[in-house]
Design a protein around this motif. Structure first.
Motif, short mmCIF file in Angstrom:
data_model
loop_
_atom_site.label_atom_id
_atom_site.label_comp_id
_atom_site.label_asym_id
_atom_site.label_seq_id
_atom_site.Cartn_x
_atom_site.Cartn_y
_atom_site.Cartn_z
N LEU A 4 -1.79 4.71 -10.31
CA LEU A 4 -3.11 4.60 -11.04
C LEU A 4 -2.27 3.83 -12.59
N LYS A 5 -1.33 3.89 -13.06
CA LYS A 5 -0.12 2.86 -14.17
C LYS A 5 -0.78 1.18 -13.85
N LYS A 6 -0.65 1.04 -11.80
CA LYS A 6 -0.39 -0.31 -12.16
C LYS A 6 -1.27 -0.68 -12.00
N ILE A 7 -3.07 -0.23 -11.37
CA ILE A 7 -4.15 -0.52 -11.38
C ILE A 7 -4.91 -0.36 -12.59
N ASN A 8 -4.21 0.02 -13.89
CA ASN A 8 -4.96 0.40 -15.31
C ASN A 8 -3.95 -1.14 -15.49
N ASN A 9 -2.20 -1.14 -15.38
CA ASN A 9 -2.37 -1.94 -16.19
C ASN A 9 -2.58 -3.69 -15.92
N THR A 10 -1.92 -3.80 -14.51
CA THR A 10 -1.71 -5.33 -14.32
C THR A 10 -3.09 -5.59 -13.31
N GLY A 11 -3.77 -4.38 -12.42
CA GLY A 11 -4.47 -4.26 -11.23
C GLY A 11 -4.09 -4.46 -10.29
N TYR A 12 -4.12 -3.47 -9.18
CA TYR A 12 -3.45 -3.70 -7.81
C TYR A 12 -2.91 -4.41 -7.15
N TYR A 13 -1.32 -4.60 -7.02
CA TYR A 13 -1.05 -5.99 -5.45
C TYR A 13 0.03 -5.03 -4.97
N LEU A 14 0.01 -5.50 -4.08
CA LEU A 14 1.22 -4.98 -3.29
C LEU A 14 2.51 -5.24 -3.61
N HIS A 15 3.25 -4.26 -3.64
CA HIS A 15 4.69 -4.83 -3.58
C HIS A 15 6.29 -4.01 -3.21
N ALA A 16 5.99 -4.44 -2.66
CA ALA A 16 7.10 -3.15 -1.38
C ALA A 16 7.85 -2.03 -1.93
N THR A 17 8.53 -2.95 -3.01
CA THR A 17 9.88 -1.78 -3.72
C THR A 17 9.07 -0.96 -4.18
N ASP A 18 7.79 -1.26 -4.43
CA ASP A 18 7.16 0.28 -5.69
C ASP A 18 6.30 1.14 -4.37
N ASP A 19 5.94 0.29 -3.71
CA ASP A 19 4.45 0.62 -2.57
C ASP A 19 5.07 2.02 -2.16
N LEU A 20 3.97 2.67 -1.73
CA LEU A 20 4.41 4.62 -0.99
C LEU A 20 4.94 3.85 0.32
N PRO A 21 5.47 5.20 1.34
CA PRO A 21 5.35 4.80 3.00
C PRO A 21 4.34 4.63 3.63
N GLU A 22 3.19 4.98 2.93
CA GLU A 22 1.96 4.85 3.57
C GLU A 22 1.73 3.69 3.97
N VAL A 23 1.65 3.07 2.41
CA VAL A 23 1.07 1.88 1.90
C VAL A 23 1.68 0.76 2.61
N ARG A 24 3.04 1.17 2.99
CA ARG A 24 3.77 0.16 3.73
C ARG A 24 3.48 0.04 4.94
N LYS A 25 3.21 1.56 6.04
CA LYS A 25 2.94 0.82 6.94
C LYS A 25 1.37 -0.26 7.36
N GLU A 26 0.58 0.46 6.56
CA GLU A 26 -0.23 -0.10 6.70
C GLU A 26 -0.12 -2.14 6.44
N MET A 27 0.37 -1.74 5.35
CA MET A 27 0.69 -3.16 5.00
C MET A 27 1.52 -3.40 6.61
N PHE A 28 2.53 -3.57 6.82
CA PHE A 28 3.69 -4.02 8.24
C PHE A 28 2.53 -4.38 9.58
N ASP A 29 1.66 -3.58 9.32
CA ASP A 29 1.05 -3.33 10.58
C ASP A 29 -0.13 -4.33 10.55
N ILE A 30 -1.29 -5.08 9.60
CA ILE A 30 -1.38 -5.94 8.88
C ILE A 30 -0.05 -7.28 9.12
N ILE A 31 1.16 -7.39 8.80
CA ILE A 31 1.51 -8.28 9.03
C ILE A 31 1.79 -8.64 10.89
N LYS A 32 1.69 -7.79 11.65
CA LYS A 32 2.10 -7.77 13.20
C LYS A 32 0.94 -8.51 13.19
#
Length: 271
Positions: A76-104
């Protein structure tokens, strides 16, 4: 034909780790208190239409913004401050899994240069300057890219002094010198154009970020499950300063004959 040309000429670069060498009192802080052992610069070549890939990543980012399931305080802080963007270090594990599936689902290839951090090398070879360390790694990433295309557009994630135009030009000059040393009289016909951008502006930089983070997990933690998951898309990883493996190019890792393993984790004893 136009689309193919566009994809051929564009690369997207990001990094992982940090360029911190010293703590308070100029004490060696490498590998301590959240300071990385390595710094990594990676470059991705995308072989699908670029806007199609952008749309896939944007769709995931929009989903996270709209779905309350993901709305933990940091998101929520990211959404409000910069707008949400994917960043692996900060992302939730569930988000990472979705992104890795997209990468494939993306036709792409990734290369990275890994720089082990050493105080001695930093003070001598890089003159104690973070931007010189960055330029040295970048030059090794570029040195074999200077003969195929007439033009190469490098979209680079912004990083302070390191991505100032004069430092990027220094990296390009070093790359040209290395190209000449390797190839002799071979024609160097590629004009390199640098486009420094922010990961909030181009989701393809976020894709590069995920690949860099994947390599970082191997070298910092010996964790290879992310690497194994997208290994087919990781064409080359150079462990640049691993002098013990210089013979027979053993510090060059591909995804077939010489893949990365948990043994690539950096030991503190190697500083």
């Amino acid at each position: 034909m136009g689309k193919h040309k566009l994809m051929d000429f564009h690369r997207f670069l990001d990094e992982a780790g940090d360029t911190t060498f010293y703590g308070k009192g100029k004490k060696n802080s490498i590998g301590t208190n959240g300071v990385s052992n390595v710094f990594i610069i990676g470059m991705i070549k995308i072989k699908d239409p670029l806007d199609e890939v952008r749309n896939k990543i944007n769709a995931l980012q929009e989903k996270i913004i709209k779905d309350e399931f993901y709305h933990v305080p940091s998101v929520l802080k990211k959404i409000n401050n910069t707008g949400y963007y994917l960043h692996a270090t900060d992302d939730l594990p569930e988000v990472r899994k979705e992104m890795f599936d997209i990468i494939k689902t993306i036709n792409c290839s990734f290369e990275a240069v890994v720089g082990r951090k050493s105080i001695e090398r930093y003070e001598t070879k890089h003159k104690g300057k973070e931007e010189y360390f960055y330029a040295d790694l970048l030059s090794h990433l570029l040195k074999n890219k200077l003969s195929k295309h007439k033009k190469l557009v490098l979209h680079i994630s912004e990083r302070g002094k390191s991505t100032k135009n004069h430092n990027l030009e220094l990296a390009f000059l070093k790359a040209k010198q290395r190209f000449a040393n390797i190839n002799g009289n071979k024609e160097m016909k590629t004009n390199v154009v640098f486009n420094v951008n922010y990961p909030t502006k181009d989701p393809l930089l976020n894709l590069a970020d995920y690949f860099c983070w994947t390599i970082q997990r191997v070298f910092e933690k010996g964790e290879i499950r992310y690497y194994n998951f997208i290994k087919e898309q990781i064409k080359l990883v150079i462990d640049l300063y691993d002098s013990e493996k210089y013979g027979n190019w053993k510090n060059y890792y591909d995804n077939k004959k010489n893949p990365l393993t948990a043994d690539n984790k950096i030991s503190p004893l190697k500083h």
